[in-house]
Write an enzyme that holds these catalytic residues in place. Structure first.
Site, short mmCIF file in Angstrom:
data_model
loop_
_atom_site.label_atom_id
_atom_site.label_comp_id
_atom_site.label_asym_id
_atom_site.label_seq_id
_atom_site.Cartn_x
_atom_site.Cartn_y
_atom_site.Cartn_z
N ASN A 1 64.01 1.68 51.46
CA ASN A 1 62.82 0.96 50.54
C ASN A 1 61.67 1.84 50.10
O ASN A 1 61.04 1.61 49.34
CB ASN A 1 62.33 -0.43 51.18
N GLY B 1 65.60 -11.25 54.21
CA GLY B 1 66.24 -10.31 54.83
C GLY B 1 65.94 -9.85 56.42
O GLY B 1 66.78 -9.39 56.89
N SER C 1 68.14 -9.85 50.29
CA SER C 1 67.18 -11.01 50.10
C SER C 1 67.11 -11.43 48.91
O SER C 1 66.82 -10.40 47.96
CB SER C 1 66.06 -10.27 50.87
N CYS D 1 48.63 2.07 55.86
CA CYS D 1 47.25 1.42 56.11
C CYS D 1 47.01 -0.02 56.05
O CYS D 1 46.15 -0.47 56.89
CB CYS D 1 46.33 2.03 54.98
N GLN E 1 67.40 -3.58 49.53
CA GLN E 1 67.06 -2.78 48.48
C GLN E 1 68.10 -2.59 47.40
O GLN E 1 68.06 -2.36 46.26
CB GLN E 1 66.50 -1.62 48.75
#
Ligand SMILES: *Cc1c(COP(=O)(O)O)cnc(C)c1O
Length: 392
Positions: free
Chosen positions: A152, A72, A200, A326, A180
Site C-alpha cells: 500500500n 480489509g 476491501s 506522524c 490494494q
C-alpha cells in the site's frame, strides 16, 4: 482543472455514482432483514447472492467461497487468527513479511503474545520478498504464510504465484492481503495457488466498511464473529445489505474497465515519475520501477520533511500522503520505508501519490510544477541542505 487534485487513492477512493445508486434502494425500500422468512426479505437475499456472484466472477472463485466482512482489516484478522486456531495442533509457526499492512502485522504480534511464533521476512531494496529466504523459513510446524499481493505504500507487487507454490509444496496455507491489488490488477484464484485473500470495497470505488475474505473450499477455518448463522455460520451479524450491494457493483464495474484503467493509470504514473526524477535533483523512487501498482508513485526527496511538503501541497489543492506515521502520533518513519533500507532522514522526506483513472496529464503537470517550487523552497530553508552544499 478540478479545484481538488485527489492523489490519495491508496487511502480510500471515491464511491462511484453508479455504486451509490445501486445501494440506495436497500436503505429504505428493500430494508427487510435477509434472514427473515417473509417474501419481502427475499429482495435482500437475492441482492446478497448477486453481489457474491459478482465478486466471485472477478476472482475466478465459487460464490460460496466469498465471505463478506466489515472491511480489509477484519478479513486479515479473520484469515490469520482463525487459521492459527484451527491449525494449532499441527504447529504454531507463521511466516509473513516486514512490509505488511498493520492489519496483518499487529494481528501477528497479537498471536505472538499467545504462544505463536512469527517469522518476518526481509524485502530487498525494491520491496520484494526473497523466495530463498521464504523456503528456508518454512518448518514442519509452519501453518500459514501471509504475504500481501501489493504494498500500500510503495506499490511493489509480490511474486504471489511463486510464494503460493512454495506454500503448496510444503503443505502450508497461503493467505494474501490483496486490498490494494484487487480490481486494480488481474487476480484469479483459479490460476494462482492462493488459499485465502482479503479485499476491501472502499479501495476500488465501493463503499467503506465492507470487504470480503475468500476462503478456498475445503480449508478448515473457524467462525470469526460468533452469533447468528449469517455467512454460512462463519461471520455472524445482520448483513450490511447496502454495503454488500455496493461492493458487488463496484467489482462488476471495475472488471469491465480494468484494462483501460490499468493502461491510463500506468501512463500517468510513469509520466509523473519521469518528470519529477528528471526535473528535481536529489530524489529517488521508492518501490519497484515496473513491477508496481499502476497508480502508485512514491518518491523520497532528500533534505526535506515529507510532512512539510504535504502541508504545502494541501495549500495548493493537492491531496497526498507521506511516508512517515506522524498522523498516527508517532514520529518514526514508516516500517515499509525502513525495510527497503532507507535511512531515517531520507524516509522522512517521502511522498506517496496514488492516482485514479479520473486524473489527467494537465493535473500531473500542475503537480510537478508545485512540487518543484515547494521542494526548492523547503530546501532553501534546510540547514541539512546548506551543510551538504558546503561540503560538496
Ligand atoms: C486499506 C488497507 C487495509 C485495511 O482495509 P480497511 O477496509 O480499511 O479495513 C488492509 N490492507 C491493506 C494493504 C490496505 O491498503
Amino acid at each position: 482543472m478540478n479545484e481538488l487534485i485527489y492523489l490519495d487513492n491508496a487511502a480510500t477512493t471515491k464511491t462511484s455514482q453508479p455504486v451509490v445508486e445501486a445501494m440506495l434502494p436497500y436503505f429504505s425500500q428493500y430494508y427487510g432483514n435477509p434472514s427473515s422468512v417473509y417474501s419481502f426479505s427475499g429482495f435482500g437475499k437475492e441482492a446478497i447472492a448477486k453481489a457474491r456472484g459478482q465478486i466471485a466472477h472477478v476472482l475466478g472463485a465459487n460464490p460460496e467461497e466469498i465471505y463478506f466482512t466489515a472491511g480489509g482489516s477484519e478479513a486479515d484478522n479473520w484469515a490469520i487468527i482463525a487459521t492459527a486456531e484451527a491449525y494449532q495442533d499441527k504447529g504454531k509457526h507463521i511466516i509473513t513479511s516486514k512490509i505488511e499492512h498493520h492489519a496483518v502485522l499487529h494481528t501477528c504480534q497479537y498471536l505472538e503474545k499467545r504462544g505463536f511464533e512469527v517469522t518476518y521476512l526481509d524485502v530487498d531494496e525494491n520491496g520484494t520478498v526473497d523466495l530463498e529466504q521464504l523456503k528456508e523459513s518454512v518448518r514442519p510446524d509452519t501453518i500459514l504464510i501471509t504475504i500481501m499481493f501489493a504494498n500500500n505504500e510503495i506499490g511493489t507487487i509480490q511474486p504471489v504465484k511463486e510464494i503460493g507454490e512454495i506454500a503448496r509444496e510444503h503443505g502450508v496455507l497461503f493467505h494474501t492481503d490483496a486490498v490494494q491489488a484487487f480490481c486494480h490488477i488481474p487476480i484469479r484464484v483459479d490460476e494462482l495457488p492462493i488459499d485465502m485473500l482479503s479485499a476491501s470495497g472502499h479501495k476500488f470505488n465501493g463503499p467503506k466498511g465492507i470487504g470480503f475474505l475468500y476462503i478456498r473450499k475445503g480449508i478448515k477455518t473457524k467462525s470469526f464473529i460468533h452469533g447468528g448463522a449469517q455467512e454460512r455460520k462463519r461471520r455472524a451479524g445482520t448483513e450490511n445489505l447496502p454495503g454488500i450491494v455496493g461492493i458487488g457493483k463496484a467489482a462488476e464495474l471495475a472488471e469491465e474497465t480494468l484494462k483501460e484503467r490499468q493502461d491510463k493509470e500506468t501512463g500517468l504514473r510513469d509520466y509523473l515519475i519521469g518528470r519529477i526524477m528528471e526535473e528535481v535533483p536529489y530524489v529517488r523512487l521508492n518501490g519497484h520501477r515496473t513491477n508496481r501498482l499502476p497508480n502508485n508513485v512514491n518518491l523520497a526527496f532528500q533534505f526535506i520533511e515529507g510532512e512539510s511538503l504535504l502541508i504545502m501541497l494541501d495549500m495548493a489543492g493537492i491531496c497526498g500522503s507521506s511516508g512517515s506515521a506522524c498522523t498516527s502520533g508517532s514520529l518514526d518513519p514508516s516500517h515499509v520505508l525502513l525495510a527497503i533500507g532507507l535511512p531515517h532522514e531520507i524516509a522522512h522526506g517521502s511522498l506517496r501519490l496514488t492516482l485514479s483513472e479520473e486524473n489527467t496529464i494537465e493535473e500531473m503537470d500542475y503537480v510537478v510544477e508545485k512540487i518543484k517550487g515547494i521542494v526548492k523552497r523547503l530546501r532553501d530553508m534546510s540547514p541539512l541542505y546548506e551543510d551538504y552544499l558546503k561540503s560538496h
